[in-house]
Design a protein around this motif. Structure first.
Motif, PDB file in Angstrom:
ATOM      1  N   TRP A   3      47.875  36.105 -86.658  1.00 24.23           N
ATOM      2  CA  TRP A   3      48.629  36.278 -87.647  1.00 24.23           C
ATOM      3  C   TRP A   3      47.811  37.195 -88.795  1.00 24.23           C
ATOM      4  O   TRP A   3      48.494  37.983 -89.511  1.00 24.23           O
ATOM      5  CB  TRP A   3      48.821  35.051 -88.417  1.00 24.23           C
ATOM      6  CG  TRP A   3      50.248  34.290 -87.572  1.00 24.23           C
ATOM      7  CD1 TRP A   3      50.280  33.237 -86.935  1.00 24.23           C
ATOM      8  CD2 TRP A   3      51.577  34.786 -87.419  1.00 24.23           C
ATOM      9  NE1 TRP A   3      51.239  32.844 -86.496  1.00 24.23           N
ATOM     10  CE2 TRP A   3      52.181  33.707 -86.697  1.00 24.23           C
ATOM     11  CE3 TRP A   3      52.017  35.985 -88.016  1.00 24.23           C
ATOM     12  CZ2 TRP A   3      53.468  34.137 -86.426  1.00 24.23           C
ATOM     13  CZ3 TRP A   3      53.582  36.147 -87.524  1.00 24.23           C
ATOM     14  CH2 TRP A   3      54.212  35.342 -87.012  1.00 24.23           C
ATOM     15  N   ASP A  86      64.113  34.229 -88.148  1.00 27.06           N
ATOM     16  CA  ASP A  86      63.069  33.692 -87.352  1.00 27.06           C
ATOM     17  C   ASP A  86      62.456  34.649 -86.464  1.00 27.06           C
ATOM     18  O   ASP A  86      61.205  34.741 -86.504  1.00 27.06           O
ATOM     19  CB  ASP A  86      63.634  32.477 -86.511  1.00 27.06           C
ATOM     20  CG  ASP A  86      62.555  31.774 -85.821  1.00 27.06           C
ATOM     21  OD1 ASP A  86      61.611  31.328 -86.485  1.00 27.06           O
ATOM     22  OD2 ASP A  86      62.499  31.537 -84.676  1.00 27.06           O
ATOM     23  N   GLU A 153      51.897  29.820 -78.407  1.00 29.44           N
ATOM     24  CA  GLU A 153      52.397  28.776 -79.508  1.00 29.44           C
ATOM     25  C   GLU A 153      53.410  29.290 -80.285  1.00 29.44           C
ATOM     26  O   GLU A 153      54.470  28.919 -80.643  1.00 29.44           O
ATOM     27  CB  GLU A 153      51.366  28.108 -80.396  1.00 29.44           C
ATOM     28  CG  GLU A 153      50.403  29.099 -81.032  1.00 29.44           C
ATOM     29  CD  GLU A 153      49.310  29.437 -80.619  1.00 29.44           C
ATOM     30  OE1 GLU A 153      48.530  30.130 -81.168  1.00 29.44           O
ATOM     31  OE2 GLU A 153      48.773  29.348 -79.381  1.00 29.44           O
ATOM     32  N   ILE A 154      53.094  30.942 -80.530  1.00 29.79           N
ATOM     33  CA  ILE A 154      54.354  31.465 -81.401  1.00 29.79           C
ATOM     34  C   ILE A 154      55.618  31.901 -80.363  1.00 29.79           C
ATOM     35  O   ILE A 154      56.601  31.674 -80.914  1.00 29.79           O
ATOM     36  CB  ILE A 154      53.626  32.875 -81.836  1.00 29.79           C
ATOM     37  CG1 ILE A 154      52.740  32.528 -82.750  1.00 29.79           C
ATOM     38  CG2 ILE A 154      54.813  33.904 -82.561  1.00 29.79           C
ATOM     39  CD1 ILE A 154      51.744  33.690 -83.296  1.00 29.79           C
ATOM     40  N   GLY A 156      56.348  30.200 -77.857  1.00 29.78           N
ATOM     41  CA  GLY A 156      57.115  28.862 -77.805  1.00 29.78           C
ATOM     42  C   GLY A 156      57.879  28.473 -78.801  1.00 29.78           C
ATOM     43  O   GLY A 156      59.105  28.100 -78.612  1.00 29.78           O
ATOM     44  N   SER A 157      57.466  28.786 -80.073  1.00 28.57           N
ATOM     45  CA  SER A 157      58.576  28.438 -81.027  1.00 28.57           C
ATOM     46  C   SER A 157      59.602  29.502 -81.303  1.00 28.57           C
ATOM     47  O   SER A 157      60.746  29.019 -81.339  1.00 28.57           O
ATOM     48  CB  SER A 157      57.597  28.727 -82.496  1.00 28.57           C
ATOM     49  OG  SER A 157      58.393  28.531 -83.736  1.00 28.57           O
ATOM     50  N   ILE A 158      59.376  30.595 -81.208  1.00 24.09           N
ATOM     51  CA  ILE A 158      60.404  31.776 -81.112  1.00 24.09           C
ATOM     52  C   ILE A 158      61.323  31.502 -79.936  1.00 24.09           C
ATOM     53  O   ILE A 158      62.640  31.726 -80.152  1.00 24.09           O
ATOM     54  CB  ILE A 158      59.764  33.114 -81.099  1.00 24.09           C
ATOM     55  CG1 ILE A 158      58.964  33.546 -82.435  1.00 24.09           C
ATOM     56  CG2 ILE A 158      61.117  34.015 -80.883  1.00 24.09           C
ATOM     57  CD1 ILE A 158      59.729  33.561 -83.692  1.00 24.09           C
ATOM     58  N   ALA A 160      62.048  28.622 -78.379  1.00 20.78           N
ATOM     59  CA  ALA A 160      62.768  27.523 -78.627  1.00 20.78           C
ATOM     60  C   ALA A 160      63.869  27.569 -79.467  1.00 20.78           C
ATOM     61  O   ALA A 160      65.115  27.482 -79.473  1.00 20.78           O
ATOM     62  CB  ALA A 160      61.890  26.369 -79.232  1.00 20.78           C
ATOM     63  N   SER A 161      63.623  28.371 -80.843  1.00 24.36           N
ATOM     64  CA  SER A 161      64.762  29.087 -81.764  1.00 24.36           C
ATOM     65  C   SER A 161      65.781  29.943 -80.948  1.00 24.36           C
ATOM     66  O   SER A 161      66.806  29.847 -81.238  1.00 24.36           O
ATOM     67  CB  SER A 161      64.155  29.849 -82.874  1.00 24.36           C
ATOM     68  OG  SER A 161      63.349  29.030 -83.428  1.00 24.36           O
TER      69      SER A 161
END
Length: 181
Positions: A3, A86, A153-154, A156-158, A160-161
């Motif tokens: 990031w 997102d 982890e990024i 995974g978050s994106i 899921a969205s």
């Protein structure tokens, strides 16, 4: 880390912010013109530039661009803008401002062309979904070409969205008649 490097290279996301602002502003203008907050009249959206086979095919190709800034109601708008916010900020940082704008507009126009070719000529089409699916596609392409460049982890978050956005889009499309999938 990831990031910090990304923010240093691209500290702001003006294209994503601008597109979200433009969509919200146009929705507000539609409300002041008599659109419903929950569901707008297809006739009103058609007057404002929704994609519609007979009009688009009769010389009004500009509708392939304008349709992606119109939404049928506040739920449609909020869901699309959430998905764009997102994924868009990450994709804009990965590709840069100009490339991201090109991806967004190209995907939106292609979505409009697909709608034009797929639907019966009486479907009025509006929304940013085609452009947003293109943004997700650009992210997928980036990750496929640079497997280790974006932390899990990024993704995974994106991811899921994206799954929620896709499921919602398909669910609403199957549930309601006249929805353009």
């Amino acid at each position: 880390g990831f990031w910090n490097d990304l923010y240093a290279a691209t500290p702001r996301t003006p294209v994503t912010i601008g597109i979200v602002g433009l969509n919200v502003g146009i929705f507000a203008a539609l409300l002041s013109a008599g659109a419903g907050i929950v569901r707008s009249s297809p006739d009103l959206l058609l007057a404002w530039g929704a994609n519609f086979g007979p009009a688009t095919g009769d010389g009004q190709q500009w509708r392939l661009l304008s349709h992606m800034f119109l939404h049928f109601g506040v739920v449609h708008l909020v869901f699309n803008m959430w998905a764009l916010w997102d994924a868009g900020r990450l994709v804009e940082r990965l590709y840069g401002y100009a490339a991201f704008l090109g991806i967004y507009l190209f995907a939106g126009v292609c979505g409009g062309l697909a709608s034009y070719g797929w639907n019966e000529p009486r479907v009025v089409s509006a929304g940013a979904s085609g452009a947003i699916f293109g943004v997700y596609g650009a992210l997928l392409a980036f990750v496929a070409l640079r497997r280790r460049s974006v932390p899990r982890e990024i993704l995974g978050s994106i991811g899921a969205s994206a799954a929620v956005f896709i499921a919602f889009s398909l669910f609403v499309g199957a549930l309601l008649t006249g929805i353009d999938n």
